[in-house]
Enzyme design. Sequence first.
Site, PDB file in Angstrom:
ATOM      1  N   SER A   1       0.844  -1.189   0.000  1.00 30.54           N
ATOM      2  CA  SER A   1       0.000   0.000   0.000  1.00 30.54           C
ATOM      3  C   SER A   1       0.878   1.238   0.000  1.00 30.54           C
ATOM      4  O   SER A   1       1.629   1.492   0.953  1.00 30.54           O
ATOM      5  CB  SER A   1      -0.905   0.021   1.226  1.00 30.54           C
ATOM      6  OG  SER A   1      -1.498   1.306   1.320  1.00 30.54           O
TER       7      SER A   1
ATOM      8  N   HIS B   1      -0.997  -1.345  -4.304  1.00 29.56           N
ATOM      9  CA  HIS B   1      -2.296  -1.054  -3.695  1.00 29.56           C
ATOM     10  C   HIS B   1      -2.433   0.452  -3.496  1.00 29.56           C
ATOM     11  O   HIS B   1      -1.586   1.082  -2.858  1.00 29.56           O
ATOM     12  CB  HIS B   1      -2.395  -1.794  -2.362  1.00 29.56           C
ATOM     13  CG  HIS B   1      -3.739  -1.738  -1.715  1.00 29.56           C
ATOM     14  ND1 HIS B   1      -4.769  -2.587  -2.068  1.00 29.56           N
ATOM     15  CD2 HIS B   1      -4.215  -0.950  -0.721  1.00 29.56           C
ATOM     16  CE1 HIS B   1      -5.828  -2.324  -1.311  1.00 29.56           C
ATOM     17  NE2 HIS B   1      -5.522  -1.332  -0.491  1.00 29.56           N
TER      18      HIS B   1
ATOM     19  N   ASP C   1      -4.914   3.393  -2.098  1.00 26.88           N
ATOM     20  CA  ASP C   1      -6.062   3.643  -1.223  1.00 26.88           C
ATOM     21  C   ASP C   1      -6.687   4.990  -1.532  1.00 26.88           C
ATOM     22  O   ASP C   1      -6.092   6.035  -1.283  1.00 26.88           O
ATOM     23  CB  ASP C   1      -5.618   3.603   0.244  1.00 26.88           C
ATOM     24  CG  ASP C   1      -5.298   2.190   0.685  1.00 26.88           C
ATOM     25  OD1 ASP C   1      -6.190   1.327   0.581  1.00 26.88           O
ATOM     26  OD2 ASP C   1      -4.159   1.937   1.131  1.00 26.88           O
TER      27      ASP C   1
ATOM     28  N   MET D   1      -9.608   7.559  -0.654  1.00 22.57           N
ATOM     29  CA  MET D   1     -10.535   7.894   0.443  1.00 22.57           C
ATOM     30  C   MET D   1     -11.138   9.265   0.198  1.00 22.57           C
ATOM     31  O   MET D   1     -10.448  10.167  -0.285  1.00 22.57           O
ATOM     32  CB  MET D   1      -9.790   7.893   1.779  1.00 22.57           C
ATOM     33  CG  MET D   1      -9.044   6.600   2.067  1.00 22.57           C
ATOM     34  SD  MET D   1      -8.361   6.604   3.726  1.00 22.57           S
ATOM     35  CE  MET D   1      -7.291   5.155   3.638  1.00 22.57           C
TER      36      MET D   1
ATOM     37  N   HIS E   1      -8.238   0.557  -4.307  1.00 23.73           N
ATOM     38  CA  HIS E   1      -9.197   0.278  -3.229  1.00 23.73           C
ATOM     39  C   HIS E   1     -10.001   1.547  -2.965  1.00 23.73           C
ATOM     40  O   HIS E   1      -9.484   2.501  -2.391  1.00 23.73           O
ATOM     41  CB  HIS E   1      -8.398  -0.171  -1.999  1.00 23.73           C
ATOM     42  CG  HIS E   1      -9.223  -0.471  -0.788  1.00 23.73           C
ATOM     43  ND1 HIS E   1      -8.653  -0.656   0.465  1.00 23.73           N
ATOM     44  CD2 HIS E   1     -10.552  -0.632  -0.609  1.00 23.73           C
ATOM     45  CE1 HIS E   1      -9.603  -0.917   1.343  1.00 23.73           C
ATOM     46  NE2 HIS E   1     -10.774  -0.891   0.725  1.00 23.73           N
TER      47      HIS E   1
ATOM     48  N   MET F   1     -12.429   3.589  -1.043  1.00 22.29           N
ATOM     49  CA  MET F   1     -13.144   3.755   0.232  1.00 22.29           C
ATOM     50  C   MET F   1     -13.925   5.051   0.120  1.00 22.29           C
ATOM     51  O   MET F   1     -13.607   6.069   0.752  1.00 22.29           O
ATOM     52  CB  MET F   1     -12.141   3.776   1.399  1.00 22.29           C
ATOM     53  CG  MET F   1     -11.602   2.381   1.703  1.00 22.29           C
ATOM     54  SD  MET F   1     -10.040   2.433   2.596  1.00 22.29           S
ATOM     55  CE  MET F   1      -8.926   2.675   1.218  1.00 22.29           C
TER      56      MET F   1
ATOM     57  N   MET G   1     -11.341  -6.532   5.215  1.00 24.53           N
ATOM     58  CA  MET G   1     -10.587  -5.536   5.998  1.00 24.53           C
ATOM     59  C   MET G   1     -10.302  -6.100   7.387  1.00 24.53           C
ATOM     60  O   MET G   1     -11.207  -6.593   8.059  1.00 24.53           O
ATOM     61  CB  MET G   1     -11.384  -4.234   6.140  1.00 24.53           C
ATOM     62  CG  MET G   1     -11.549  -3.417   4.866  1.00 24.53           C
ATOM     63  SD  MET G   1     -10.013  -2.952   4.051  1.00 24.53           S
ATOM     64  CE  MET G   1      -9.198  -1.984   5.328  1.00 24.53           C
TER      65      MET G   1
ATOM     66  N   GLY H   1      -9.475   3.609   6.699  1.00 27.66           N
ATOM     67  CA  GLY H   1      -9.278   5.042   6.919  1.00 27.66           C
ATOM     68  C   GLY H   1      -7.827   5.444   7.114  1.00 27.66           C
ATOM     69  O   GLY H   1      -7.423   6.505   6.675  1.00 27.66           O
ATOM     70  N   PHE H   2      -7.047   4.574   7.747  1.00 26.01           N
ATOM     71  CA  PHE H   2      -5.668   4.949   8.063  1.00 26.01           C
ATOM     72  C   PHE H   2      -4.737   3.752   7.981  1.00 26.01           C
ATOM     73  O   PHE H   2      -5.145   2.622   8.283  1.00 26.01           O
ATOM     74  CB  PHE H   2      -5.598   5.549   9.477  1.00 26.01           C
ATOM     75  CG  PHE H   2      -6.461   6.765   9.634  1.00 26.01           C
ATOM     76  CD1 PHE H   2      -5.977   8.031   9.302  1.00 26.01           C
ATOM     77  CD2 PHE H   2      -7.781   6.644  10.057  1.00 26.01           C
ATOM     78  CE1 PHE H   2      -6.797   9.154   9.414  1.00 26.01           C
ATOM     79  CE2 PHE H   2      -8.609   7.765  10.163  1.00 26.01           C
ATOM     80  CZ  PHE H   2      -8.112   9.021   9.842  1.00 26.01           C
ATOM     81  N   GLY H   3      -3.483   4.022   7.632  1.00 27.96           N
ATOM     82  CA  GLY H   3      -2.462   2.991   7.689  1.00 27.96           C
ATOM     83  C   GLY H   3      -1.948   2.867   9.114  1.00 27.96           C
ATOM     84  O   GLY H   3      -2.256   3.704   9.973  1.00 27.96           O
ATOM     85  N   GLY H   4      -1.193   1.806   9.357  1.00 27.87           N
ATOM     86  CA  GLY H   4      -0.492   1.679  10.634  1.00 27.87           C
ATOM     87  C   GLY H   4      -1.332   1.251  11.831  1.00 27.87           C
ATOM     88  O   GLY H   4      -0.896   1.405  12.963  1.00 27.87           O
TER      89      GLY H   4
ATOM     90  N   ASP I   1      -6.410  -6.791   4.226  1.00 23.51           N
ATOM     91  CA  ASP I   1      -5.830  -5.447   4.247  1.00 23.51           C
ATOM     92  C   ASP I   1      -5.997  -4.857   5.644  1.00 23.51           C
ATOM     93  O   ASP I   1      -7.113  -4.745   6.142  1.00 23.51           O
ATOM     94  CB  ASP I   1      -6.582  -4.596   3.207  1.00 23.51           C
ATOM     95  CG  ASP I   1      -6.084  -3.171   3.084  1.00 23.51           C
ATOM     96  OD1 ASP I   1      -5.060  -2.829   3.698  1.00 23.51           O
ATOM     97  OD2 ASP I   1      -6.728  -2.394   2.332  1.00 23.51           O
ATOM     98  N   GLY I   2      -4.866  -4.501   6.255  1.00 25.98           N
ATOM     99  CA  GLY I   2      -4.894  -3.826   7.551  1.00 25.98           C
ATOM    100  C   GLY I   2      -4.084  -4.561   8.595  1.00 25.98           C
ATOM    101  O   GLY I   2      -4.408  -5.675   8.982  1.00 25.98           O
ATOM    102  N   GLY I   3      -2.975  -3.944   9.016  1.00 27.24           N
ATOM    103  CA  GLY I   3      -2.159  -4.539  10.083  1.00 27.24           C
ATOM    104  C   GLY I   3      -1.431  -5.807   9.677  1.00 27.24           C
ATOM    105  O   GLY I   3      -1.109  -6.639  10.524  1.00 27.24           O
TER     106      GLY I   3
ATOM    107  N   GLY J   1       1.079  -1.876   4.191  1.00 30.29           N
ATOM    108  CA  GLY J   1       1.597  -0.525   4.039  1.00 30.29           C
ATOM    109  C   GLY J   1       2.761  -0.268   4.967  1.00 30.29           C
ATOM    110  O   GLY J   1       3.927  -0.320   4.571  1.00 30.29           O
TER     111      GLY J   1
END
Length: 212
Positions: free
Chosen positions: A9, A34, A36, A38, A67, A69, A138, A143-146, A173-175, A195
């Site tokens: 990402s 990827h 993102d 938003m 992606h 969102m 998800m 909404g946010f990376g990290g 996707d996510g974490g 990401g």
Amino acid sequence: MSKIIVSPSILSADFANLERDIKRVEDAGADWLHIDVMDGHFVPNITIGVPVVKSIKKVAKLPLDVHLMIEKPEKYIEPFANAGADVLTFHYEAVKDVQSIVDLIKSFGIKAGMSIKPKTSPDKVLKYLEILDLILIMTVEPGFGGQSFMADCAEKIPVIKRHAPENLIIQVDGGINAETAKICTNYGANSLVAGNYIYKSGNIISAVQSLR
Ligand code: DX5
Ligand code: ZN
């Protein structure tokens, strides 16, 4: 087991050095990029739009995994397809008519993906798996990376997998990091978005390799 599609990402890249940071993951052996998108409405953050995707297309060798969102994704399928998206993933929670948006995406000759947020039950989307190329589960609130991986969301993977046609891409996707990637691929995921883990690791090559 089929090959894992690793999709870094670029949300965690340095936007002032985007071409450099894209090349870095390409050289590290990533499969997709990827992106993102938003809108500040579907999620509480604003990121990348059509002109940026168009510019990325000029310098990227890898397929663009976009992606969305955003609310009313049906309004933006054509511009993002024309900008060079190779995969367009919208959110189930943002649409009324899944079939028509999937048809619209496929009319551009690209892959159609649909994503579900952490609170959406996989049962709601089982009937659509046949018409999709990709389902994105998800594992954080979009909404946010990290953010930290939500392990209970990964439990949706086997439910989806049991009902999925052979060629459906099951993406998370996510974490995602080396540890959480393993949980997801053991459950049957075959595409991983990451990401922070890739871009903030200090060693992009080993981070990408460790996800396989
Ligand atoms: C979150 C985005 C993700 C994000 C992942 O809303 O959809 O793609 O960039 O970032 P990490 O891997 O840092 O959780
Ligand atoms: Zn994403």
